[in-house]
Design a protein around this motif. Structure first.
Motif, PDB file in Angstrom:
ATOM      1  N   ALA A  30       0.824  -1.203   0.000  1.00 33.74           N
ATOM      2  CA  ALA A  30       0.000   0.000   0.000  1.00 33.74           C
ATOM      3  C   ALA A  30       0.862   1.259   0.000  1.00 33.74           C
ATOM      4  O   ALA A  30       0.542   2.252  -0.664  1.00 33.74           O
ATOM      5  N   GLU A  31       1.981   1.229   0.723  1.00 27.06           N
ATOM      6  CA  GLU A  31       2.854   2.400   0.818  1.00 27.06           C
ATOM      7  C   GLU A  31       3.727   2.575  -0.421  1.00 27.06           C
ATOM      8  O   GLU A  31       3.954   3.702  -0.883  1.00 27.06           O
ATOM      9  N   GLN A  32       4.224   1.477  -0.980  1.00 34.29           N
ATOM     10  CA  GLN A  32       5.195   1.531  -2.071  1.00 34.29           C
ATOM     11  C   GLN A  32       4.572   1.404  -3.454  1.00 34.29           C
ATOM     12  O   GLN A  32       5.196   1.761  -4.453  1.00 34.29           O
ATOM     13  N   GLY A  33       3.349   0.887  -3.540  1.00 32.24           N
ATOM     14  CA  GLY A  33       2.701   0.691  -4.825  1.00 32.24           C
ATOM     15  C   GLY A  33       3.192  -0.552  -5.541  1.00 32.24           C
ATOM     16  O   GLY A  33       3.964  -1.349  -5.001  1.00 32.24           O
ATOM     17  N   LEU A  34       2.769  -0.701  -6.786  1.00 38.56           N
ATOM     18  CA  LEU A  34       3.065  -1.905  -7.568  1.00 38.56           C
ATOM     19  C   LEU A  34       4.258  -1.752  -8.483  1.00 38.56           C
ATOM     20  O   LEU A  34       4.678  -2.716  -9.125  1.00 38.56           O
ATOM     21  N   GLY A  35       4.829  -0.577  -8.578  1.00 38.74           N
ATOM     22  CA  GLY A  35       5.937  -0.371  -9.493  1.00 38.74           C
ATOM     23  C   GLY A  35       5.433  -0.067 -10.886  1.00 38.74           C
ATOM     24  O   GLY A  35       4.220  -0.033 -11.152  1.00 38.74           O
ATOM     25  N   SER A  36       6.334   0.123 -11.824  1.00 39.26           N
ATOM     26  CA  SER A  36       5.976   0.515 -13.175  1.00 39.26           C
ATOM     27  C   SER A  36       5.569  -0.693 -14.012  1.00 39.26           C
ATOM     28  O   SER A  36       5.945  -1.837 -13.721  1.00 39.26           O
ATOM     29  N   ALA A  37       4.798  -0.435 -15.062  1.00 36.96           N
ATOM     30  CA  ALA A  37       4.406  -1.480 -15.993  1.00 36.96           C
ATOM     31  C   ALA A  37       5.618  -1.964 -16.766  1.00 36.96           C
ATOM     32  O   ALA A  37       6.627  -1.268 -16.890  1.00 36.96           O
ATOM     33  N   GLU A  48      -5.070   2.635 -12.957  1.00 42.48           N
ATOM     34  CA  GLU A  48      -4.596   3.169 -11.675  1.00 42.48           C
ATOM     35  C   GLU A  48      -5.151   2.286 -10.571  1.00 42.48           C
ATOM     36  O   GLU A  48      -6.371   2.146 -10.427  1.00 42.48           O
ATOM     37  N   VAL A  49      -4.258   1.685  -9.803  1.00 43.44           N
ATOM     38  CA  VAL A  49      -4.653   0.728  -8.773  1.00 43.44           C
ATOM     39  C   VAL A  49      -4.518   1.371  -7.396  1.00 43.44           C
ATOM     40  O   VAL A  49      -3.455   1.877  -7.030  1.00 43.44           O
ATOM     41  N   THR A  50      -5.605   1.338  -6.645  1.00 38.79           N
ATOM     42  CA  THR A  50      -5.596   1.825  -5.264  1.00 38.79           C
ATOM     43  C   THR A  50      -5.636   0.630  -4.316  1.00 38.79           C
ATOM     44  O   THR A  50      -6.514  -0.231  -4.437  1.00 38.79           O
ATOM     45  N   ILE A  51      -4.671   0.594  -3.414  1.00 38.28           N
ATOM     46  CA  ILE A  51      -4.557  -0.520  -2.467  1.00 38.28           C
ATOM     47  C   ILE A  51      -5.142  -0.116  -1.119  1.00 38.28           C
ATOM     48  O   ILE A  51      -4.795   0.928  -0.557  1.00 38.28           O
ATOM     49  N   HIS A  52      -6.023  -0.943  -0.591  1.00 41.90           N
ATOM     50  CA  HIS A  52      -6.585  -0.747   0.743  1.00 41.90           C
ATOM     51  C   HIS A  52      -6.161  -1.931   1.616  1.00 41.90           C
ATOM     52  O   HIS A  52      -6.203  -3.080   1.167  1.00 41.90           O
ATOM     53  N   VAL A  53      -5.773  -1.665   2.850  1.00 40.70           N
ATOM     54  CA  VAL A  53      -5.282  -2.705   3.759  1.00 40.70           C
ATOM     55  C   VAL A  53      -6.294  -2.927   4.880  1.00 40.70           C
ATOM     56  O   VAL A  53      -6.838  -1.968   5.442  1.00 40.70           O
ATOM     57  N   ALA A  54      -6.527  -4.180   5.195  1.00 39.65           N
ATOM     58  CA  ALA A  54      -7.416  -4.535   6.298  1.00 39.65           C
ATOM     59  C   ALA A  54      -6.667  -5.418   7.287  1.00 39.65           C
ATOM     60  O   ALA A  54      -6.032  -6.400   6.898  1.00 39.65           O
ATOM     61  N   SER A  55      -6.739  -5.074   8.561  1.00 40.62           N
ATOM     62  CA  SER A  55      -6.129  -5.870   9.628  1.00 40.62           C
ATOM     63  C   SER A  55      -7.221  -6.718  10.273  1.00 40.62           C
ATOM     64  O   SER A  55      -8.232  -6.194  10.752  1.00 40.62           O
ATOM     65  N   ILE A  56      -7.003  -8.037  10.275  1.00 36.72           N
ATOM     66  CA  ILE A  56      -8.061  -8.984  10.635  1.00 36.72           C
ATOM     67  C   ILE A  56      -7.705  -9.725  11.926  1.00 36.72           C
ATOM     68  O   ILE A  56      -6.586 -10.236  12.059  1.00 36.72           O
ATOM     69  N   ARG A 208      -0.130  -7.698  -8.916  1.00 36.26           N
ATOM     70  CA  ARG A 208       0.056  -7.317 -10.317  1.00 36.26           C
ATOM     71  C   ARG A 208      -0.592  -8.326 -11.265  1.00 36.26           C
ATOM     72  O   ARG A 208      -1.280  -7.953 -12.216  1.00 36.26           O
ATOM     73  N   GLU A 209      -0.406  -9.625 -11.005  1.00 40.04           N
ATOM     74  CA  GLU A 209      -0.986 -10.636 -11.876  1.00 40.04           C
ATOM     75  C   GLU A 209      -2.502 -10.706 -11.726  1.00 40.04           C
ATOM     76  O   GLU A 209      -3.223 -10.969 -12.691  1.00 40.04           O
ATOM     77  N   ALA A 210      -3.003 -10.471 -10.514  1.00 35.18           N
ATOM     78  CA  ALA A 210      -4.451 -10.441 -10.325  1.00 35.18           C
ATOM     79  C   ALA A 210      -5.070  -9.286 -11.108  1.00 35.18           C
ATOM     80  O   ALA A 210      -6.135  -9.433 -11.724  1.00 35.18           O
ATOM     81  N   VAL A 211      -4.395  -8.137 -11.106  1.00 35.12           N
ATOM     82  CA  VAL A 211      -4.889  -6.982 -11.861  1.00 35.12           C
ATOM     83  C   VAL A 211      -4.842  -7.270 -13.359  1.00 35.12           C
ATOM     84  O   VAL A 211      -5.800  -6.992 -14.093  1.00 35.12           O
ATOM     85  N   ARG A 212      -3.730  -7.820 -13.827  1.00 29.86           N
ATOM     86  CA  ARG A 212      -3.633  -8.156 -15.257  1.00 29.86           C
ATOM     87  C   ARG A 212      -4.740  -9.133 -15.667  1.00 29.86           C
ATOM     88  O   ARG A 212      -5.360  -8.980 -16.724  1.00 29.86           O
ATOM     89  N   TYR A 213      -4.981 -10.132 -14.830  1.00 29.31           N
ATOM     90  CA  TYR A 213      -6.010 -11.123 -15.141  1.00 29.31           C
ATOM     91  C   TYR A 213      -7.399 -10.492 -15.115  1.00 29.31           C
ATOM     92  O   TYR A 213      -8.258 -10.816 -15.940  1.00 29.31           O
ATOM     93  N   TYR A 214      -7.628  -9.606 -14.182  1.00 28.88           N
ATOM     94  CA  TYR A 214      -8.919  -8.925 -14.105  1.00 28.88           C
ATOM     95  C   TYR A 214      -9.182  -8.137 -15.388  1.00 28.88           C
ATOM     96  O   TYR A 214     -10.293  -8.138 -15.916  1.00 28.88           O
ATOM     97  N   LEU A 215      -8.140  -7.478 -15.894  1.00 31.12           N
ATOM     98  CA  LEU A 215      -8.291  -6.648 -17.094  1.00 31.12           C
ATOM     99  C   LEU A 215      -8.364  -7.480 -18.356  1.00 31.12           C
ATOM    100  O   LEU A 215      -9.091  -7.138 -19.297  1.00 31.12           O
ATOM    101  N   LYS A 216      -7.593  -8.598 -18.402  1.00 31.93           N
ATOM    102  CA  LYS A 216      -7.555  -9.447 -19.595  1.00 31.93           C
ATOM    103  C   LYS A 216      -7.591 -10.919 -19.159  1.00 31.93           C
ATOM    104  O   LYS A 216      -6.561 -11.581 -19.104  1.00 31.93           O
TER     105      LYS A 216
END
Length: 225
Positions: A30-37, A48-56, A208-216
């Motif tokens: 969440a702090e550092q992001g996913l890096g560049s494509a 643009e990916v926004t990361i939300h963190v949940a403590s369980i 990153r792979e989950a996002v790629r799969y979601y998009l394609k």
């Protein structure tokens, strides 16, 4: 540019564990992001990916309601739950959530369910909705030790995983899955565990792979057996 919301959860405390990767990995991403494509053809270049963190809490009764509260507040497209597996030598990608609570050790509320269903009216099991094959390929490229896990056990990790997939089954299009991290340990050690930075890199690969799969989406990305 398209926007996607991703929730990454981690359990908040494990007895005897000083550095908990299930908290540190989501927080770092969440702090550092996913890096560049990787290039102009990478789907990540168009989102643009926004990361939300949940403590369980490690609680059968409270884990899913706590995660669901974050889900309802953020309306994510992808939910990745994480936990800690003490015996793991690398990252474990969980394939299956079973409809069973069965433990001899108590959870944080001192509850020890024995051979009880999570949802008496639910199916026996759910398969992950994450692209495990492409995630494993990324792990190999990054020299991250990893393996597939048949199921997430019968403790709170599995209960949360099952409830998550039970919920995603009612959604039009939400990806969900579970990743188990090992203990934090030194590099090239004969003991269980991986350095925290390597685990953060693994968590970033998963997102990153989950996002790629979601998009394609592609059937070649899925590996459950």
């Amino acid at each position: 540019m398209r926007e996607l919301n991703v929730v990454i959860s981690g359990f908040d405390h494990y007895d005897g564990v000083d550095v908990n990767p299930a908290i540190e990995v989501p927080k770092a991403i969440a702090e550092q992001g996913l890096g560049s494509a990787s290039g102009p053809d990478d789907p990540l270049d168009q989102v643009e990916v926004t990361i939300h963190v949940a403590s369980i809490p490690v609680s059968f009764a409270k884990a899913w309601p706590t995660l669901k509260e974050t889900i309802e507040a953020t309306r994510p497209d992808i939910v990745i739950a994480t936990g800690l597996k003490h015996s793991a030598r690398g990252v474990m990608l969980e394939r299956c959530a079973t409809n069973l609570m069965d433990t001899a050790k108590p959870d944080a509320d001192n509850v020890t369910p024995r051979r009880e269903p999570i949802d008496p009216d639910g199916p026996a099991a759910y398969w992950t909705r994450l692209p495990l094959r492409s995630i494993l390929n990324d792990f190999a490229d990054d020299s991250i030790p990893a393996t597939l896990s048949s199921d997430a056990g019968t403790f709170v990790c599995n209960s949360l995983f099952y409830n998550l997939l039970n919920w995603t089954a009612t959604q039009e299009r939400v990806l969900g899955g579970f990743v188990s991290f090992p203990l934090v340990g030194p590099a090239h050690s004969s003991q269980n565990g991986l350095p925290l930075e390597q685990q953060i890199a693994a968590g970033r690969d998963v997102v990153r792979e989950a996002v790629r799969y979601y998009l394609k989406p592609s059937s070649s990305d899925i590996l459950i057996a």
